[in-house]
Each structure stands twice: as structure tokens, then as C-alpha cells.
Design an enzyme around this catalytic site. Structure first.
Site, PDB file in Angstrom:
ATOM      1  N   LYS C  86       0.941  -1.324   0.484  1.00  0.00           N
ATOM      2  CA  LYS C  86      -0.235  -0.177  -0.502  1.00  0.00           C
ATOM      3  C   LYS C  86       0.658   1.248  -0.042  1.00  0.00           C
ATOM      4  CE  LYS C  86      -3.784   2.391   2.793  1.00  0.00           C
ATOM      5  NZ  LYS C  86      -4.362   2.134   3.900  1.00  0.00           N
ATOM      6  N   SER C 161      -9.601   2.094   3.159  1.00  0.00           N
ATOM      7  CA  SER C 161      -8.852   2.780   2.306  1.00  0.00           C
ATOM      8  C   SER C 161      -7.894   2.138   1.097  1.00  0.00           C
ATOM      9  CB  SER C 161      -8.216   3.151   2.979  1.00  0.00           C
ATOM     10  OG  SER C 161      -7.125   2.675   3.825  1.00  0.00           O
ATOM     11  N   SER C 185      -9.467  -0.596   7.481  1.00  0.00           N
ATOM     12  CA  SER C 185      -9.519  -0.239   6.288  1.00  0.00           C
ATOM     13  C   SER C 185      -8.432  -1.247   5.105  1.00  0.00           C
ATOM     14  CB  SER C 185      -8.192   0.849   5.930  1.00  0.00           C
ATOM     15  OG  SER C 185      -8.979   2.168   6.249  1.00  0.00           O
TER      16      SER C 185
END
Ligand SMILES: [Mg+2]
Ligand SMILES: [Zn+2]
Lengths: 485, 96, 492
Positions: C86, C161, C185
């Protein structure tokens, strides 16, 4: 109406550590710009703080030296404000749970004369907390340049109660506080290097009034003298405004020590809202009895305590102690020499150190640590004089020689042939009789009880001996003969 | 006191150093008022005698020894700088 | 009914399978990495999971892995496995953008601790995965760069997210990925994309090098195709880190071995607060089927109560926004990141750089967080939220007196259409089942447990006890190894 000043001081002291407060890159002064940074100092995305154990030890020591209560538990808070010297745009500090509370700084006010001890007083402290320093802005013609070397240096904020009454007291407070920090090995407190910085909150009020007046914060007081001058100036300014019928506005003013003037930086309306909250990245600190005891064991005797002891233990006059005790190394040097010299010689030892040694070190721009003259040398010198082997002029010569070479006094005396020639007792007695015979007036006065009159007889004897007679022996012989006469 | 009544968006934006357009101010004020109304529910909870949680698992005295380690070179430190000169970060002239 | 199928392509295999193939020298890491690169090049146009990737760098790492293996110095099951990261986790020399214009050109000069650990385990660090800007959002629509698509339905969001991390894995563009979870997330996008997503106990995995959103809630965790893979990946990244003061000193057990040694039966709690209004019937049905699986295997199913659940979203939005308003102050255009070109003084530079660099959701949260911390409001909001947080935490700890784990739906609904939740409050309510886990600091895992009639994945959440990931993974694995939901792949 008579007015009095009320002053509170906020002092920031950098703690002398190897690494920074919340990361392990080196802390230091005078390095090329931005060479003391790492991702944490620069607040790069993703970094986290880890506290420095040594900085915690140091502030606990400061607290114990100043008689503070050490909080059993304290925590870290973020103080949020934007400024380009602050990499995170928040400062990690302590808001409602500082590590040290209460305590005081003992001060000595100026005495009636230089050789008279002044009044002592304790200035109460509110708190001492730990935080991190910011970087440095260099202002150029059209922009500013930021150097983050200083950012993240461990910093103590020492806050006094608003109980300081004058510029002189503020000066004495800083002098004492600074000495305490240096004594404790907590900081070098070099104001030129920004290791000690002071802001003053100043207000005035009619004598007898108990409420505080509107305060003005004075910043950029970057030497102890500027602190005194700046405060004196601000008190005068407030008195002038008040007496002209004006009112004091709450504001922050910048003092310029060069010109002795101040100007407004910002008013209260622009005051900050720091949005303090507990820093989620750091765990709280718990100080137990064992930790405190360990630090207590590392606490040195402080200057005022030492001064009292030197006066009692070595019968030193105030003037000598007031020089010796403010320098921890010098005081230790004195004690070592005094012990080696033996009883009754401490004052002589003190005089050689305070006068001759300090003068020569100053002229040679040397630190005490670099001195080739060691305490044993001073002790030996004093013993040689006391024994009559060395007379005062010769002693001065020996001192200069040993300062340069580090040779022992006895060796210098031997190699330079400076020993007082052994004077025959008969010869000395002869000179004494001559002096008594030739100075009837002094003899009469001495016999009438004027003790100092004996000095009138000593001059001619020293002259006759070409300065080589042992003053102690001269004194004894004279008294014996005068008693017989 | 409804929280949204005193949501002074200009004051908050100033503290946050965030320039908002007039449209953003209107939009955010309304959206934040919504969220705050939802949050108002918390006032129903009896929190008497409840300690606040700052850390899910608090421990004490997490520190490192004071041993200096190497940091970034000046080049790495300033690599992402928008403007630099003399190995320092350039910002508009700061007056204070 | 479902568009999902089974695939035997290398890029769809699990870490465990690939590790066996690599070990047997049936394949090389370069071959595997090439397969992943090829798949990425084939589907990325449609998925848009990555912010950037560096094929040359990945192949060089793969080649190094093959050299190690040939020399008999392979580092373990992750050696040679391409793992996507990420774009909030620092990798030296690689971009680190948080999907924000603010950091569009930022290159990290340092490694996050998890990055170092993955490198030490021999993993091939592969690509920077898209997210909601600064991890603020539940759909990855808040990325400043592009919106990531759900591989099961390109019109739907992948969740957020960590939407890029979930979508890339589901689409075969990586073998595992790392995400971060502040309020759900990892778990929410894992559920929406049909993969396994683990949020470890707060403090188990170092946060050093993770761009902070809400420091007291953030935690890094893996996305994997199986629970076993989650155990393998967690093994590599868990453990105390002296650079993160909130990281915990705990013994790290052998998580993969625990899958076999810990056999149950367990006591599993069902919190009624998580099965009420707003829960999609298909999601409820799938989770209930999973519960009956546990019941059939002999687990004791108990009703538990988490009475402060309804306050979770409110508490979360106060604490998370307060912390983020402070954490994001460093993005000011001074030392790095976007700097406005038309500022004539320093204050103006802050105002404009931040206005230009941050997107609307980030601004909204900074404003809310600044407000709740501002003078006069701290006690009413932040302090009260921290106290209610204590109550929420106590709810869980009370429940754990009676049960070993708690089972809930991960999300109220399967993936929703892009643009469907324009109202921030509606979006915030997506996290209603996942937020409590972060507030209480607990481990939580989302495991695929079915598909909707529209062919969208459904996930269930298992919530464990602090630092008992070995038990949580064993409980999750009991279900996962008996079902193939997680092994299905989208038709792309
Ligand atoms: Mg202050
Ligand atoms: Zn301060």
C-alpha cells in the site's frame, strides 16, 4: 502612587545528550547545516518518536537539585502550531502532567559591598517539563533558510512563579539556575549557543495591590545581562506608560540588547490555540523511588551549600568563596589543594588559586583542566612559604615557572637557587636589636599597646636582610626582644 | 448547545492553515454539522469515573539509550525539498 | 450465479503453494514475478490498483532470490514471492504518495520496518498500491490519482482505504499485499474483493514507516488468498520494533504451525448489535451459514453483548480526525511535498500548499479534527470520546470472559457502485462493524464466506483477543480450509 514590578521567567535549557530527544541521530552545535538530521528530525512521512533515557535522567536530576516534586507518572502532549522551524508543526511537550512540580531556585542579592555577602532568597518554581527544540531560521535579504540541526534537541522548560521583584533578582536567578545546571552536568548553558534561553513575563502594580497587572512577554533576551537590562527597561516603559495615564496592553515584545530598546511583536488577539492532546505515539513515564534514589546519588553539592561549608570548614573569607564555589571544577581543585597543604593553610591556598592561578590561566586563555599547575603544586608552594624556605618575591617567581613547566615547586627552588638563605640567628637578632634601638617611637607605641606599631620595626630588618629574613622568625624574635627590654 | 452553532469555519481553517473556497466553507460547514450531530449522541453516555483510553495497551517507560547513530546525508535530507540553497530549505522571508 | 471461477494460473496461487513450487525448483521467482507482471499488464488498465510499479526492480529482486535459492540460502516461505505494498508504507528509493497530490513526487529515503522485514524474508517488493488519500475513505474513490475498480464488478468500488491492495490481489496482480487498517481499511476491502484481510492487534506490527492517519488506531496487516498465507505473512512482519514506542514486546509464536495444533472446539460469540438494522439480508445469510459451520464442528455459539457499539462511529470520528489533524500538519510545503507557487509569505505558503495538495475528504477531516481539539471543545469531544473508547474496549474484554472469538459481518453490504455514497456520513457508516476492533486495539480478520446474488463477494469478520493471533488464525483457518470462497477468482 508607588508601583512594584512582578516578574516570572520562562527559561529553556538544552540538555547535553549524545542523541536527540526522540530519535538517535547525534545532537550538537556548530555543525554544517542539516547534517544532524534523520527521517524523524525532518518529520518525513511515517516516522515515529522514541524517547531518550538520558534526557529523562537529566530532567529528574534538575528537579531534584531544585527541590521539585518528581511526578510519579507523566505523559507527552502535542502542542500544535505552524512554524517553519518546527518540522512536524507540532512540538512534543508536556502540558498538564509535567515531570517536575514546585521547587525553587536559591539566589543571592548583591551585598552592601563586594566583600559582603548579600541577602539570600528562594524563588519558587511552578514546573519544569521536557520537550524538543526547534530548528533555526537564517534570515536573508529576500527569504529565510531553515537548518534543522538543532531540531529535536532535548529541552527543559523551567517556569518560575511570578514572584521576582526586580531586574537584579532576575539576574541573580539566572546566574544561580545556570550554575546549578552546569554543576549537575545537565547543560553547558552557553547562551551564545542558545543552550539557555530566557523569556520574561513582566507586569507592574501599585504597592499593596494583590492582583497581577497586565503582563508583557519579553523575548530574545540572549545574554544574562540583556535579561537584566531588558527587564529594567520594560519596567521603566510600563511605569512611563502608566504615569502618562496610559494602559499596558498585553503583548509580546522583542528586546534589542544592542540598542536597549524593545518593540511589539504581537498582541493578545493573535494568541495561539495550541490544541494540546496526548501524543498517541509515546508511552507515559513512571518514575519510581529507585530511579529517583539513583539520580539523587548523582547529585552534586550545590554552590550555596558549598559556600557555607567552605566558610565553616576552611575559614575562608566570603570574597574567596564567592569566586571558588561558582565553578565546580575550581572548588574541587581548591579542596584538593587545601587538604594536601594541611590545617591552617586554606586561605593561602585559596589566594594563590583565586589570584595567581586564575590570572595566569586567563592570560594564557587556558581552562583549569589544562593547567600544568596541579593542586599538589599549590599545596607544596604554600608549605615552602610557611616553612620560611620561600619568600614572597621568590614564591611569585616559582609560581610563574611552574605554571609554564609544570615542575614541582621544590625542584624549581632548587634549580633556580631561590631558597631563602639560612640566616644565622645571631645575625637576625643583631638586626632586630639595631631596629629596636633606632626606632624608639615605634617601640614606645608597641609597649603602649598599639599592636601594629611592630610593623614599623620590621621594615628596616627586611631591608637589612635584603628581603631574605623569614617574616615569621622576625616577628617572633622582635616580640621576644621587646618583652625582654 | 448544538455543536454546529459555533462551528466557526474560518477560525478552524485558520488554525489548520488550510485555505478554503467560499463553496468549500458552505459545503464543509453543512457536512460537519451533520457529523457533529451524529457525534452528539456520545453525550448520552455516562462516563463518570471512566478513565480515558489514550493507548489500547499502555505500558510505561519505553525509551532508548542515548547512543548517537548515523542520520541522513545532507543530500538525502534535502532530496525532496521544494526549494533549497546552501544546504538549507528556502522559505518565504519569515518576519518575527 | 457467481462470476467467480477457480484458476490454476501461477499468479492466482497461494503463497503456500508457490513456496512449495519454488522450493522444489519447479518454478523460479523470476518466472513467478514475470507471471505477475504479465497479469498486471493485462488487467491493470481495468483495475487501476497501482499508483506505480517498477518491473525492472521487481525482476532484479526475483533474480536475487533465485541466486539465494540456488546457493541453498533461501530465506523461508516468502523468498521470491511478489508482495504489493500500500502506498503509505515507506520503501527506500521508491515513491511514497499516500495517493495524494501533496506527496505526488515524494521518494522515500528510508524503509519502513515492515519493508525491512519483508526484504529480510526474501519477498519481492512489488508496486505501490492505490488507496483513499492518506487512508481516509472506504471506497478508494478519494485517491487523488485514480479510482480502483472491484475486480468482481468494475462498476463497483473495491472498498477502502486499502482498495488497491485488495483489488490487486483479487485480480492476480500480486501474490499477497500489505495494507493498513485504522477503522476497517484492511478488513472492509478484503470482504468486498473476496480475499482474506488481517488487522493485527495494535502494537503487534511496527508502524514505523507507515504514513500516520490516526496513530492510536493504525495497524499494518496482510491481504492474502488464504488464512494460511495470512499466517505466513504475519510471521514475517510481526514483532517488537524499538523504533515504534507503541510496539509491544510479545513472544511471536509460529502462526502457521498453530493452524494445525490449535483445533478447537472454540466458544464463539455472536454480538446482537452487529446483526440489526442496515444489514443486507444476503450478507446476514452468508455469515449465519458460517456460524452454523462452526456450530457443526462442535463450537459453542453464544450470544454476547457489546452495548456501546452504537457509539463506535462517533468515538472513531473524533479520535481519528483529531489525531489526523495533527499528523497531517507536517504536510506544509516546506521540507518536502507540494508547495504552492503563488505564495508571498510563509502563512500564505501553508494555506495554499495545503489547499492545493489535499483533497476534499482530507480537508474535511482536518477541519473536524482541528475543531474537536480547539480551545473549549477538548473535554466535550476528545476527552469524552477517549472515555467512551474505554467502555467500548471493556465491552469486548467482558465478552472474552465467555468466548474465544467474536463473529460478525465485515460490512453491512457487499461492494456498492462507484459514486453511490456521495454523503460523507453515509460513507462513514460503512465502517460500523470494523471500527470497534480498532478502538479496542484487537485483532480482526475478514474471511470470504460467500457471494451475493449479484456475484459480489461477502466477508465475515472474526475478532480475537489481544495478541492471540495464533488462535484467531486457527479459528479462521478451520472455516477457510473447508471452503473455497477465498480461492475463487474474478473473470477478467
Ligand atoms: Mg511556554
Ligand atoms: Zn517550551
Amino acid at each position: 502612587m508607588k508601583y512594584e514590578a512582578v516578574i516570572g521567567l520562562e527559561v529553556h535549557v538544552q540538555i547535553k545528550t549524545h542523541s536527540k530527544m526522540f530519535t538517535r541521530v547525534a545532537a550538537g552545535y556548530g555543525q554544517p547545516a542539516n547534517t544532524l538530521t534523520d527521517p524523524v528530525v525532518l518529520a518525513l512521512p511515517g516516522v515515529l518518536p522514541v524517547m531518550n533515557k538520558a534526557a529523562l535522567d537529566a530532567i529528574i536530576k534538575a528537579g531534584l537539585l531544585l527541590g521539585c516534586d518528581i511526578a510519579p507518572v507523566c505523559k507527552w502532549d502535542r502542542k500544535n502550531y505552524f512554524y517553519p522551524d518546527s518540522p512536524k508543526n507540532y512540538q512534543i511537550s508536556q502540558f498538564d502532567q509535567p515531570i517536575c512540580l514546585n521547587g525553587s531556585v536559591e539566589i543571592e542579592l548583591p551585598g552592601a559591598a563586594r566583600n559582603i555577602q548579600g541577602e539570600h532568597k528562594k524563588i519558587a518554581l511552578t514546573r519544569i517539563h521536557l520537550e524538543e527544540d526547534v530548528g533555526k531560521l537564517n534570515h536573508e535579504a529576500f527569504d529565510s533558510l531553515v537548518d534543522y540541526n538543532r531540531a529535536g534537541t532535548p529541552l527543559m522548560e523551567i517556569v518560575s512563579e511570578p514572584v521576582i521583584k526586580s531586574a537584579e533578582e532576575a539576574y541573580a536567578y539566572l546566574t544561580s539556575l545556570r550554575a546549578t545546571m552546569i554543576y549537575g552536568g545537565i547543560s553547558d548553558c552557553d547562551m551564545e549557543k542558545g543552550q539557555l534561553r530566557c523569556d520574561a513575563n513582566i507586569s507592574i502594580r501599585p504597592v499593596g495591590e494583590t492582583k497581577l497587572g497586565t503582563k508583557v512577554e519579553l523575548k530574545n533576551l540572549n545574554s544574562i545581562s540583556y535579561v537584566r537590562d531588558g527587564i529594567a527597561h520594560e519596567i521603566q516603559r510600563q511605569l512611563a506608560v502608566t504615569q502618562a495615564g496610559g494602559t499596558i496592553v498585553q503583548e509580546t515584545r522583542d528586546y534589542d540588547g544592542q540598542t536597549g530598546t524593545s518593540q511589539s511583536l504581537r498582541s493578545k488577539e493573535m494568541a495561539h490555540d495550541y490544541r494540546y492532546f496526548p501524543d498517541p505515539d509515546l508511552m507515559p513515564v513512571k518514575v519510581d523511588a529507585a530511579w529517583k534514589a539513583r539520580i539523587q546519588g548523582e547529585c552534586p553539592e550545590l554552590p550555596f551549600v558549598k559556600q557555607t561549608r567552605f566558610q565553616a570548614e576552611y575559614a575562608l573569607p566570603y570574597t574567596l568563596t564567592s569566586v571558588l564555589v561558582w565553578d565546580r571544577a575550581l572548588a574541587a581543585y581548591f579542596e584538593e589543594a587545601a587538604k594536601l597543604a594541611g590545617p591552617g593553610k586554606a586561605q593561602a591556598v585559596g589566594n594563590w588559586i583565586v589570584n595567581d592561578l586564575q590570572r595566569e590561566l586567563g592570560a594564557a586563555k587556558l581552562d583549569l583542566a589544562d593547567s600544568k599547575v596541579r593542586p599538589a603544586h599549590i599545596a607544596e608552594l604554600v608549605k615552602l612559604i610557611d616553612a620560611g624556605t620561600l619568600l614572597s618575591n621568590a614564591a611569585k617567581e616559582v609560581f610563574i615557572a611552574m605554571f609554564a613547566s609544570g615542575e614541582a615547586p621544590a625542584a624549581i627552588v632548587a634549580s633556580k637557587g631561590l631558597a631563602a638563605a639560612p640566616i644565622d640567628n645571631a645575625e637576625l637578632e643583631g638586626w632586630c636589636r639595631e631596629a629596636i634601638a633606632a626606632n624608639a617611637k615605634s617601640v614606645a607605641e608597641f609597649k603602649a599597646g598599639k599592636e601594629s606599631a611592630i610593623n614599623g620595626l620590621k621594615g628596616p630588618i627586611m631591608k637589612a636582610s635584603k628581603g631574605k629574613a623569614n617574616p615569621k622568625l622576625v616577628d617572633e624574635t622582635l616580640r621576644r626582644l621587646l618583652a625582654e627590654a | 448547545m448544538a455543536a454546529n452553532e459555533d462551528l466557526n469555519i474560518d477560525r478552524i481553517a485558520n488554525l489548520a492553515r488550510l485555505a478554503l473556497t467560499p463553496e468549500e466553507k458552505v459545503k464543509f460547514s453543512a457536512q460537519l454539522a451533520d457529523v457533529l450531530t451524529n457525534i452528539e449522541k456520545l453525550k448520552q453516555v455516562d462516563v463518570t469515573g471512566v478513565e480515558p483510553t489514550a493507548h489500547a495497551f499502555p505500558v510505561y517507560n519505553v525509551w532508548a539509550d542515548d547512543v548517537a547513530q548515523a542520520g541522513l546525508t545532507v543530500e538525502d535530507a534535502l532530496r525532496n525539498a521544494p526549494e533549497k540553497r546552501d544546504n538549507m530549505i528556502v522559505v518565504p522571508k519569515v518576519v518575527e | 450465479m457467481s462470476t467467480a471461477t477457480m484458476s490454476s494460473e501461477l499468479f492466482n496461487k497461494s503463497i503456500a503453494e508457490l513456496a512449495t513450487l519454488l522450493e522444489a525448483r519447479t518454478i523460479t521467482s523470476v518466472e513467478l514475478t514475470q507471471a505477475v507482471i504479465g497479469r498486471t499488464q493485462a488487467v491493470e488498465e481495468r483495475i487501476k490498483a497501482f499508483n506505480s510499479f517498477d518491473t525492472g526492480d521487481a525482476l532484479a529482486q526475483a533474480a536475487a532470490s533465485d541466486v539465494r535459492r540456488a546457493a541453498g540460502q533461501a530465506l523461508g516461505p516468502l523468498d521470491g514471492i511478489p508482495i504489493g505494498i500500500k502506498d503509505v508504507i515507506a520503501v527506500t528509493g521508491q515513491p511514497l504518495t499516500a495517493s495524494s497530490k501533496m506527496l505526488a513526487n515524494f521518494v522515500s529515503p528510508y524503509d519502513a520496518t515492515v519493508t525491512q522485514k519483508l526484504k529480510k524474508a526474501g519477498a519481492v517488493i512489488w508496486g505501490r498500491l492505490n488507496l483513499d488519500e492518506f487512508a481516509m475513505g472506504s471506497s478508494t474513490e478519494n485517491s487523488a490519482f485514480h479510482t480502483t475498480r472491484n475486480p468482481y464488478n468494475l462498476d463497483c468500488v473495491p472498498g477502502g482505504s486499502s482498495g488497491g491492495s485488495a483489488a490487486a490481489l483479487a485480480a492476480g496482480e500480486a501474490i499477497a499485499t500489505l495494507g493498513s487498517d485504522t477503522g476497517g481499511s484492511i478488513r472492509q476491502p478484503a470482504a468486498l474483493c473476496g480475499v482474506v484481510g488481517l488487522k493485527p492487534t495494535y502494537g503487534l506490527v511496527s508502524r514505523f514507516g507507515l504514513i500516520a492517519f490516526a496513530s492510536s488506531l493504525d495497524q499494518i496487516g496482510p491481504f492474502t488468498r488464504t488464512v494460511e498465507d495470512a499466517a505466513i505473512t504475519l510471521q514475517a512482519i510481526a514483532g517488537h520494533d524499538e523504533r515504534d514506542s507503541t510496539s509491544f514486546k510479545v513472544e511471536i509464536p509460529d502462526y502457521r504451525a498453530a493452524l494445525k495444533t490449535k483445533k478447537g472446539p472454540w466458544r464463539i460469540g455472536i454480538p446482537k448489535e452487529y446483526f440489526g438494522e442496515g444489514l443486507d439480508p444476503e450478507v446476514a445469510a452468508a455469515v449465519e451459514k458460517a456460524i452454523s459451520f462452526y456450530e457443526k464442528m462442535g463450537c459453542e455459539i453464544k450470544n454476547v453483548s457489546l452495548p456501546h457499539t452504537e457509539y463506535g462511529v462517533g468515538v472513531y470520528y473524533i479520535i481519528a480526525t483529531a489525531e489526523c489533524s495533527s499528523n497531517l500538519s507536517r504536510y506544509d510545503g516546506v521540507r518536502y511535498g507540494h508547495r504552492s507557487t503563488d505564495a508571498d509569505n510563509i502563512v500564505d505558503l501553508y494555506f495554499k500548499s495545503r489547499a492545493e495538495g489535499f483533497g476534499p475528504e482530507v480537508k474535511r477531516r482536518i477541519i473536524l479534527g482541528t475543531y474537536v481539539l480547539s480551545s473549549g471543545y477538548y473535554d466535550a469531544y476528545y476527552l469524552r470520546a477517549q472515555k467512551v473508547r474505554t467502555l467500548i474496549r471493556q465491552d469486548f474484554l467482558n465478552a472474552y470472559k465467555e468466548v474465544d472469538a467474536i463473529i460478525t459481518p465485515t460490512t453491512p453490504t457487499p461492494a456498492f457502485k462507484r459514486g453511490a455514497k456521495a454523503d460523507p456520513l453515509a460513507m462513514y457508516l460503512c465502517d460500523v462493524y470494523t471500527i470497534g476492533v480498532n478502538l479496542a486495539g484487537l485483532p480482526g480478520i475478514s474471511v470470504p464466506c460467500g457471494f451475493s446474488s449479484g456475484g459480489l463477494p461477502i466477508g465475515m469478520q472474526l475478532i480475537g483477543q489481544p495478541f492471540k493471533e495464533a488462535d484467531l488464525l486457527a479459528i479462521a483457518n478451520a472455516y477457510d480450509s473447508a471452503h473455497d470462497w477465498a480461492r475463487r477468482t474474478p473473470n477478467l
